[in-house]
Scaffold this active site. Structure first.
Site, PDB file in Angstrom:
ATOM      1  N   GLY A 216       0.774  -1.230   0.000  1.00  0.00           N
ATOM      2  CA  GLY A 216       0.000   0.000   0.000  1.00  0.00           C
ATOM      3  C   GLY A 216       0.809   1.285   0.000  1.00  0.00           C
ATOM      4  O   GLY A 216       0.334   2.313   0.498  1.00  0.00           O
ATOM      5  N   THR A 217       2.015   1.275  -0.573  1.00  0.00           N
ATOM      6  CA  THR A 217       2.790   2.517  -0.611  1.00  0.00           C
ATOM      7  C   THR A 217       2.130   3.554  -1.512  1.00  0.00           C
ATOM      8  O   THR A 217       2.162   4.757  -1.215  1.00  0.00           O
ATOM      9  CB  THR A 217       4.236   2.264  -1.080  1.00  0.00           C
ATOM     10  OG1 THR A 217       4.224   1.648  -2.375  1.00  0.00           O
ATOM     11  CG2 THR A 217       4.977   1.378  -0.094  1.00  0.00           C
TER      12      THR A 217
ATOM     13  N   MET B 287      -4.194  -7.086  -7.717  1.00  0.00           N
ATOM     14  CA  MET B 287      -3.580  -8.131  -8.522  1.00  0.00           C
ATOM     15  C   MET B 287      -4.573  -9.052  -9.230  1.00  0.00           C
ATOM     16  O   MET B 287      -4.201 -10.138  -9.665  1.00  0.00           O
ATOM     17  CB  MET B 287      -2.622  -8.955  -7.658  1.00  0.00           C
ATOM     18  CG  MET B 287      -1.473  -8.151  -7.085  1.00  0.00           C
ATOM     19  SD  MET B 287      -0.522  -7.241  -8.346  1.00  0.00           S
ATOM     20  CE  MET B 287       0.258  -8.618  -9.195  1.00  0.00           C
TER      21      MET B 287
ATOM     22  N   ILE C 172      -7.355  -9.215 -12.501  1.00  0.00           N
ATOM     23  CA  ILE C 172      -7.904  -8.550 -13.683  1.00  0.00           C
ATOM     24  C   ILE C 172      -9.407  -8.432 -13.490  1.00  0.00           C
ATOM     25  O   ILE C 172     -10.083  -9.420 -13.201  1.00  0.00           O
ATOM     26  CB  ILE C 172      -7.584  -9.348 -14.955  1.00  0.00           C
ATOM     27  CG1 ILE C 172      -6.071  -9.476 -15.135  1.00  0.00           C
ATOM     28  CG2 ILE C 172      -8.215  -8.672 -16.175  1.00  0.00           C
ATOM     29  CD1 ILE C 172      -5.671 -10.462 -16.214  1.00  0.00           C
ATOM     30  N   LEU C 173      -9.938  -7.233 -13.653  1.00  0.00           N
ATOM     31  CA  LEU C 173     -11.365  -7.008 -13.456  1.00  0.00           C
ATOM     32  C   LEU C 173     -12.126  -7.218 -14.765  1.00  0.00           C
ATOM     33  O   LEU C 173     -11.713  -6.737 -15.816  1.00  0.00           O
ATOM     34  CB  LEU C 173     -11.607  -5.593 -12.933  1.00  0.00           C
ATOM     35  CG  LEU C 173     -11.070  -5.335 -11.523  1.00  0.00           C
ATOM     36  CD1 LEU C 173     -11.121  -3.859 -11.195  1.00  0.00           C
ATOM     37  CD2 LEU C 173     -11.840  -6.145 -10.489  1.00  0.00           C
TER      38      LEU C 173
ATOM     39  N   ASN D 175      -5.939   2.582 -13.278  1.00  0.00           N
ATOM     40  CA  ASN D 175      -4.930   1.607 -12.883  1.00  0.00           C
ATOM     41  C   ASN D 175      -3.542   2.216 -12.999  1.00  0.00           C
ATOM     42  O   ASN D 175      -3.252   2.957 -13.944  1.00  0.00           O
ATOM     43  CB  ASN D 175      -5.018   0.361 -13.777  1.00  0.00           C
ATOM     44  CG  ASN D 175      -4.000  -0.698 -13.377  1.00  0.00           C
ATOM     45  OD1 ASN D 175      -3.949  -1.125 -12.230  1.00  0.00           O
ATOM     46  ND2 ASN D 175      -3.174  -1.125 -14.335  1.00  0.00           N
TER      47      ASN D 175
ATOM     48  N   HIS E 217       0.389   1.364 -13.558  1.00  0.00           N
ATOM     49  CA  HIS E 217       1.245   0.289 -14.074  1.00  0.00           C
ATOM     50  C   HIS E 217       2.673   0.800 -14.218  1.00  0.00           C
ATOM     51  O   HIS E 217       2.889   1.847 -14.834  1.00  0.00           O
ATOM     52  CB  HIS E 217       0.734  -0.207 -15.426  1.00  0.00           C
ATOM     53  CG  HIS E 217       1.522  -1.356 -15.971  1.00  0.00           C
ATOM     54  ND1 HIS E 217       1.676  -2.539 -15.275  1.00  0.00           N
ATOM     55  CD2 HIS E 217       2.223  -1.505 -17.126  1.00  0.00           C
ATOM     56  CE1 HIS E 217       2.427  -3.374 -15.983  1.00  0.00           C
ATOM     57  NE2 HIS E 217       2.767  -2.764 -17.105  1.00  0.00           N
TER      58      HIS E 217
ATOM     59  N   ASP F  27      -3.433  -4.011 -18.521  1.00  0.00           N
ATOM     60  CA  ASP F  27      -2.561  -2.841 -18.631  1.00  0.00           C
ATOM     61  C   ASP F  27      -2.759  -2.102 -19.946  1.00  0.00           C
ATOM     62  O   ASP F  27      -1.806  -1.679 -20.610  1.00  0.00           O
ATOM     63  CB  ASP F  27      -1.088  -3.251 -18.463  1.00  0.00           C
ATOM     64  CG  ASP F  27      -0.842  -3.875 -17.101  1.00  0.00           C
ATOM     65  OD1 ASP F  27      -1.455  -3.411 -16.130  1.00  0.00           O
ATOM     66  OD2 ASP F  27      -0.045  -4.823 -17.010  1.00  0.00           O
TER      67      ASP F  27
ATOM     68  N   GLU G 191       6.044   6.407  -9.417  1.00  0.00           N
ATOM     69  CA  GLU G 191       4.669   5.907  -9.273  1.00  0.00           C
ATOM     70  C   GLU G 191       3.862   6.809  -8.350  1.00  0.00           C
ATOM     71  O   GLU G 191       2.736   7.206  -8.681  1.00  0.00           O
ATOM     72  CB  GLU G 191       4.678   4.484  -8.698  1.00  0.00           C
ATOM     73  CG  GLU G 191       5.079   3.400  -9.659  1.00  0.00           C
ATOM     74  CD  GLU G 191       5.044   2.034  -9.002  1.00  0.00           C
ATOM     75  OE1 GLU G 191       4.711   1.068  -9.691  1.00  0.00           O
ATOM     76  OE2 GLU G 191       5.346   1.935  -7.800  1.00  0.00           O
TER      77      GLU G 191
END
Length: 206
Positions: free
Chosen positions: A19-20, A101, A103-104, A118, A120, A160, A189
């Site tokens: 959770g960074t 982690m 895929i929806l 998202n 990536h 992605d 990120e």
């Protein structure tokens, strides 16, 4: 005449790990860099440290594992539809996949059109899937590339992919170790994700 104040964006963050990136969003909302607040954190892993981060800030946490659905022979679409139900309870304006982690499927994404983004750690079309940072570093050692990058994009069923909101290149230095390159990628990120959420906070609360 005084300009009308924008209402704060309601943000749900979905995680699977430490959770960074979640922390970067929380810090940015609390500092006023994002006009919004994280109203819930969803995790598919019970021991994800990101849940502890959320609890420290008084944010609702939801553990929503896939395994019980698999064990019961239920479809992935059923899981995604019920996951969407759980997220809907928080009336989100924006859903951020920050290390989620799974895929929806459309069973989830079609409930929140153009409201799921998202993060990536690669540029569009490059190093799709998992271990993107490690794969980019290895490619640099083989002298195939000199840079990688980070992007935030709208989530679609393809991995992605989706329209890019913000991207940033990250050079891979000759002196880099995997650790130093990874650290630089993670810092990028955090910065890019906060920029993307801040941008959408302006757009979605107009």
């Amino acid at each position: 005449m005084k300009a009308k104040e924008r209402r704060p964006l309601r943000i749900v963050v979905m995680i699977s790990g430490s959770g960074t990136n979640l922390q970067a969003i929380i810090d940015a909302t609390e500092a006023g860099h994002i006009n919004g607040r994280v109203v819930a954190v969803i995790s598919n892993r019970k021991k994800a440290y990101g849940l502890e981060r959320a609890e420290k800030h008084g944010i609702d946490c939801v553990y929503f594992p896939l395994k019980p659905y698999k064990d019961a022979g239920k479809s992935r679409e059923t899981y995604d539809a019920e996951l969407a139900d759980a997220v809907t309870l928080y009336q989100p304006d924006l859903i951020v996949l920050a290390g989620w982690m799974h895929i929806l499927s459309p069973a989830f994404l079609e409930r929140f059109l153009e409201r799921v983004i998202n993060l990536h750690p690669a540029l569009p079309g490059e190093f799709i899937g998992t271990n993107s940072i490690e794969r980019a570093y290895e490619a640099s050692r083989q002298r195939k590339i000199r840079r990688s990058g980070v992007m935030v994009h709208y989530a679609i069923p393809e991995v992605d992919a989706g329209e890019v909101i913000i991207q940033a290149k990250v050079p891979i230095l000759k002196s880099d170790t995997l650790e130093t390159f990874s650290n630089r990628m993670h810092k990028t990120e955090h910065r890019v994700l906060v920029q993307a959420v801040a941008l959408l906070a302006e757009k979605l609360t107009e």
